[in-house]
Design a protein around this motif. Structure first.
Motif, mmCIF file in Angstrom:
data_model
loop_
_atom_site.group_PDB
_atom_site.id
_atom_site.type_symbol
_atom_site.label_atom_id
_atom_site.label_comp_id
_atom_site.label_asym_id
_atom_site.label_seq_id
_atom_site.Cartn_x
_atom_site.Cartn_y
_atom_site.Cartn_z
ATOM 1 N N GLN A 32 42.453 53.557 6.272
ATOM 2 C CA GLN A 32 43.908 53.684 6.243
ATOM 3 C C GLN A 32 44.262 54.740 5.200
ATOM 4 O O GLN A 32 43.688 54.752 4.107
ATOM 5 N N ILE A 33 45.182 55.605 5.550
ATOM 6 C CA ILE A 33 45.734 56.551 4.578
ATOM 7 C C ILE A 33 46.994 55.903 4.018
ATOM 8 O O ILE A 33 47.935 55.593 4.766
ATOM 9 N N LEU A 34 47.001 55.670 2.711
ATOM 10 C CA LEU A 34 48.045 54.875 2.069
ATOM 11 C C LEU A 34 49.124 55.769 1.471
ATOM 12 O O LEU A 34 48.815 56.726 0.750
ATOM 13 N N PHE A 44 43.410 55.791 -0.145
ATOM 14 C CA PHE A 44 42.793 55.397 1.117
ATOM 15 C C PHE A 44 42.202 53.990 0.996
ATOM 16 O O PHE A 44 41.758 53.575 -0.070
ATOM 17 N N ARG A 45 42.203 53.290 2.100
ATOM 18 C CA ARG A 45 41.518 52.004 2.199
ATOM 19 C C ARG A 45 40.336 52.183 3.140
ATOM 20 O O ARG A 45 40.510 52.405 4.340
ATOM 21 N N VAL A 158 41.329 55.922 12.054
ATOM 22 C CA VAL A 158 42.135 56.304 10.893
ATOM 23 C C VAL A 158 43.596 56.024 11.224
ATOM 24 O O VAL A 158 44.095 56.419 12.274
ATOM 25 N N THR A 159 44.275 55.312 10.330
ATOM 26 C CA THR A 159 45.680 54.978 10.548
ATOM 27 C C THR A 159 46.480 55.284 9.293
ATOM 28 O O THR A 159 45.922 55.471 8.210
ATOM 29 N N LEU A 160 47.795 55.332 9.446
ATOM 30 C CA LEU A 160 48.704 55.560 8.332
ATOM 31 C C LEU A 160 49.362 54.240 7.946
ATOM 32 O O LEU A 160 49.777 53.469 8.815
#
Length: 212
Positions: A32-34, A44-45, A158-160
């Motif tokens: 995840q892009i935090l 990032f996670r 990959v998600t936001l």
């Protein structure tokens, strides 16, 4: 070879590998892009699931009555892995154009084992300073030496998270290797040497974030 030996010590602490052919460790990754409240990218996670060989090593002697070990039993190994990854920049690239960004200390890390004793390492990797995504921001996870093969999850790798309205995420998969690179990779399996100091980028997936 020094870097390969160092990578072995970090990713497989305590394990003496009989050979250092590439790749030697396989990881299925998602991230995840935090975003921070002000709309900038904060970090990032990472969620990395390891192959059966590493998982068997990590869980050896742990767990009771054939059951997988608990998070508490795996906590020392999680701490060792996360802290040691700093030397390799956490196998993470964050950049805008030619500018690369530095990371803070990882946090909220844990190692879990599923019913088949396959282990997954999760951790949050903050940027030292939040970064604007008004210019295209590039995120990648890969090992330059290709000692570790990072393969992204098939679905939503990959998600936001908490991104401002209008932000977009585009994923670019690597082109197939050419004949020369395929030859180098094949030769590395027999020689035990790296196919190149930055060979891993040829097989890396790029995620590009852009916000209005």
């Amino acid at each position: 070879m020094r870097n390969v030996l160092a990578a072995a010590a970090i990713v497989l602490p305590g394990l003496v590998a009989p050979a250092f052919a590439h790749p030697h460790v396989w990881v299925t990754a998602k991230a995840q892009i935090l975003f921070a409240p002000d709309g900038r990218i904060a970090g990032f996670r990472h969620v990395w699931t390891f192959d059966e060989m590493y998982s068997a090593f990590a869980t050896q002697g742990l767990g009771k009555d054939g059951k997988p070990p608990t998070k508490e039993e795996l906590a020392p190994l999680a701490k060792t892995n996360v802290e040691s990854l700093a030397e390799f920049q956490y196998f993470t690239v964050a950049k805008t154009g030619p500018k690369f960004y530095e990371f803070g200390a990882p946090k909220d890390y844990e190692l879990e084992a599923d019913d088949k004793k396959i282990v997954t390492l999760s951790f949050t990797l903050p940027l030292k300073e939040p970064v604007s995504a008004k210019k295209p921001f590039t995120f990648m996870v890969y090992d330059p030496t290709y000692f570790v093969d990072f393969e992204l999850e098939k679905t939503d790798p990959v998600t936001l998270k908490d991104a401002p309205a209008g932000c977009s995420l585009t994923t670019f998969h690597p082109d197939p290797l050419g004949k020369d690179d395929t030859t180098k990779l094949n030769e590395s399996f027999f020689s035990g040497l790296s196919p190149g100091a930055d060979f891993g980028i040829k097989l890396a997936t790029r995620s590009i974030v852009a916000c209005p």
